[in-house]
Design a protein around this motif. Structure first.
Motif, PDB file in Angstrom:
ATOM      1  N   SER A 166     -15.789  23.468  -0.076  1.00  0.00           N
ATOM      2  CA  SER A 166     -15.559  22.514   1.010  1.00  0.00           C
ATOM      3  C   SER A 166     -16.337  22.958   2.238  1.00  0.00           C
ATOM      4  CB  SER A 166     -14.063  22.424   1.325  1.00  0.00           C
ATOM      5  OG  SER A 166     -13.503  23.720   1.448  1.00  0.00           O
ATOM      6  N   ASN A 167     -16.591  22.027   3.161  1.00  0.00           N
ATOM      7  CA  ASN A 167     -17.339  22.372   4.364  1.00  0.00           C
ATOM      8  C   ASN A 167     -16.553  23.337   5.231  1.00  0.00           C
ATOM      9  OD1 ASN A 167     -19.576  20.875   3.780  1.00  0.00           O
ATOM     10  ND2 ASN A 167     -19.094  19.180   5.142  1.00  0.00           N
ATOM     11  N   GLY A 168     -17.238  24.352   5.757  1.00  0.00           N
ATOM     12  CA  GLY A 168     -16.616  25.256   6.693  1.00  0.00           C
ATOM     13  C   GLY A 168     -16.348  24.570   8.029  1.00  0.00           C
ATOM     14  N   PHE A 169     -15.533  25.209   8.834  1.00  0.00           N
ATOM     15  CA  PHE A 169     -15.101  24.640  10.123  1.00  0.00           C
ATOM     16  C   PHE A 169     -16.151  24.969  11.178  1.00  0.00           C
ATOM     17  CE2 PHE A 169     -11.948  24.405  13.722  1.00  0.00           C
ATOM     18  CZ  PHE A 169     -11.590  23.081  13.515  1.00  0.00           C
ATOM     19  N   GLY A 170     -17.306  24.285  11.078  1.00  0.00           N
ATOM     20  CA  GLY A 170     -18.415  24.571  11.971  1.00  0.00           C
ATOM     21  C   GLY A 170     -18.728  23.396  12.874  1.00  0.00           C
ATOM     22  N   TYR A 171     -18.545  23.552  14.194  1.00  0.00           N
ATOM     23  CA  TYR A 171     -18.770  22.482  15.173  1.00  0.00           C
ATOM     24  C   TYR A 171     -19.297  23.103  16.467  1.00  0.00           C
ATOM     25  CZ  TYR A 171     -15.803  19.719  12.070  1.00  0.00           C
ATOM     26  OH  TYR A 171     -15.271  19.075  10.978  1.00  0.00           O
ATOM     27  N   ALA A 172     -20.186  22.393  17.125  1.00  0.00           N
ATOM     28  CA  ALA A 172     -20.652  22.793  18.449  1.00  0.00           C
ATOM     29  C   ALA A 172     -20.041  21.844  19.473  1.00  0.00           C
ATOM     30  CB  ALA A 172     -22.176  22.726  18.520  1.00  0.00           C
ATOM     31  N   PRO A 173     -19.516  22.369  20.594  1.00  0.00           N
ATOM     32  CA  PRO A 173     -18.889  21.487  21.584  1.00  0.00           C
ATOM     33  C   PRO A 173     -19.918  20.627  22.311  1.00  0.00           C
ATOM     34  CG  PRO A 173     -18.978  23.753  22.385  1.00  0.00           C
ATOM     35  CD  PRO A 173     -19.450  23.793  20.970  1.00  0.00           C
ATOM     36  N   LEU A 174     -19.611  19.352  22.454  1.00  0.00           N
ATOM     37  CA  LEU A 174     -20.433  18.446  23.247  1.00  0.00           C
ATOM     38  C   LEU A 174     -20.055  18.587  24.718  1.00  0.00           C
ATOM     39  CD1 LEU A 174     -20.233  15.364  20.873  1.00  0.00           C
ATOM     40  CD2 LEU A 174     -22.273  16.731  21.326  1.00  0.00           C
ATOM     41  N   PRO A 175     -20.947  18.260  25.628  1.00  0.00           N
ATOM     42  CA  PRO A 175     -20.645  18.420  27.055  1.00  0.00           C
ATOM     43  C   PRO A 175     -19.581  17.441  27.536  1.00  0.00           C
ATOM     44  CG  PRO A 175     -22.749  17.313  26.754  1.00  0.00           C
ATOM     45  CD  PRO A 175     -22.314  17.761  25.390  1.00  0.00           C
ATOM     46  N   GLU A 176     -18.907  17.840  28.617  1.00  0.00           N
ATOM     47  CA  GLU A 176     -17.970  16.988  29.332  1.00  0.00           C
ATOM     48  C   GLU A 176     -16.843  16.444  28.444  1.00  0.00           C
ATOM     49  OE1 GLU A 176     -20.279  13.966  31.230  1.00  0.00           O
ATOM     50  OE2 GLU A 176     -21.461  15.399  32.404  1.00  0.00           O
ATOM     51  N   GLY A 177     -16.393  17.291  27.532  1.00  0.00           N
ATOM     52  CA  GLY A 177     -15.248  16.905  26.720  1.00  0.00           C
ATOM     53  C   GLY A 177     -15.478  15.720  25.806  1.00  0.00           C
ATOM     54  N   LYS A 178     -16.706  15.513  25.368  1.00  0.00           N
ATOM     55  CA  LYS A 178     -17.020  14.366  24.516  1.00  0.00           C
ATOM     56  C   LYS A 178     -16.757  14.636  23.037  1.00  0.00           C
ATOM     57  CE  LYS A 178     -20.412  12.303  27.629  1.00  0.00           C
ATOM     58  NZ  LYS A 178     -21.825  11.887  27.811  1.00  0.00           N
TER      59      LYS A 178
END
Length: 342
Positions: free
Chosen positions: A182-194
């Motif tokens: 399964s896909n790992g929990f990989g995310y980059a935060p978008l600016p300004e809480g998007k």
């Protein structure tokens, strides 16, 4: 099965009195529940008290315990009774054997490679470019996705999912409901809480040989590098391994453990149930953690590690917590006293 034939399953020969060699053995049973036809074992001195009243036909025990065995029971002397039991238990295994056939409801791609004497049960799916080795057993409703590999003599119980490009070695056992790749929990935060930008998980999961994985586990594929489980590791039910985790050879993980991304656990380690490991740490070979350990730092040498507070009487626990809350103020008072004394 005659006792002498049963004992042939042990890796080293064991002598049996000629008068007992033909005793019929039909089951393993605990010392206190054994009857005629049962074989049992004594692996701990705390159960010695059960010997006298046991009705077993034969008992596996050490030379040290031989004198405590009643004369009515055949004593089978071995170095390690529990290990001997592990070997002999397979003579009574009732797990259904493979048929060596593909069920007519299974969906097997023409582009898949299927070895000799493979069992594929009802409604299993084998996708294009998947490989299933000789004598493998694919349980009902399993999915072996595109490009996944299953080694020879490996068994997937019902409802196991191997996602794309997962590799499982030979002689492995994966229990029902487990999802690998399964896909790992990989995310980059978008600016300004998007929200969050997903990161494509392009690694694989590579599982070695003679690995056993329990039911309802989730093992994520690597983000860039692979998630790896090395030979002879054993993993209990309800364990989660995040992306890029490495589990070393012959390491044992008990139920409900979570290991965060990019943590490397060495060889011959063990962790008790409900332990949790933070990400990006290295655990030295032969490190052992008791149940509910909260592992926030790596280890550099072998040893036994613990954290958490064992259950105790509620009143005592509340008193202890109340004192913990006062530690800061107590520290400040002691610090002030030390300064005055200086």
């Amino acid at each position: 099965m005659q006792l002498k034939h049963l004992l042939e399953a042990l890796p080293s020969p064991v002598s049996v009195p000629e008068s007992a060699a033909a005793i019929e053995i039909n089951e393993f049973a605990p010392l206190d529940k054994a009857k005629a036809g049962s074989i049992s074992f004594l692996a701990s001195a705390k159960y010695r008290r059960l010997l006298e009243s046991s009705e077993a036909s034969a008992i596996l025990l050490t030379e040290k315990e031989r004198e405590n065995c009643p004369s009515s029971i055949t004593a089978i002397v071995v170095d390690d009774p529990y290990l001997a039991y592990a070997y002999l238990s397979h003579q009574f295994d009732l797990t259904p054997k493979g048929s060596g056939h593909i069920h007519p409801t299974a969906l097997v791609s023409d582009a898949a490679q299927i070895g000799r004497d493979v069992t594929i049960e009802a409604y299993a799916v084998i996708e294009a470019d998947a490989e299933v080795g000789d004598n493998a057993h694919i349980g009902a409703h399993c999915i072996v996705s595109e490009g996944a590999k299953v080694g020879e003599f490996t068994r997937l119980q019902h409802h196991v999912t191997l996602l794309h490009r997962v590799e499982v070695g030979t002689h492995c056992l994966i229990q029902s409901g487990t999802v690998i790749g399964s896909n790992g929990f990989g995310y980059a935060p978008l600016p300004e809480g998007k929200g969050w930008q997903p990161i494509a998980q392009t690694g694989r999961v590579k599982i070695g040989h003679y690995v056993e994985i329990g039911a309802n586990c989730t093992i994520d594929r690597g983000a860039i590098e692979d998630t790896v489980i090395e030979d002879r590791a054993i993993i209990d039910n309800l364990v989660h391994l995040a992306h890029n985790v490495t589990i070393g050879r012959a390491t044992a993980l008990a139920a409900q453990i979570g290991i965060a991304g990019s943590t490397h656990v060495g060889a011959n380690c063990s962790a008790g149930g409900q332990s949790g490991f933070t990400g990006h740490i290295n655990i030295a070979d032969n490190s052992h953690f008791t149940g509910q350990a909260m592992v926030t730092k790596g280890t550099t040498e072998a040893g036994l590690y613990s954290s958490g507070i064992p259950a105790q009487a509620s009143g005592l626990w509340r008193k202890m917590v109340a004192r913990i809350r006062k530690l800061d103020s107590l520290f400040e008072r002691v610090d002030a006293i030390e300064k005055k004394l200086k």
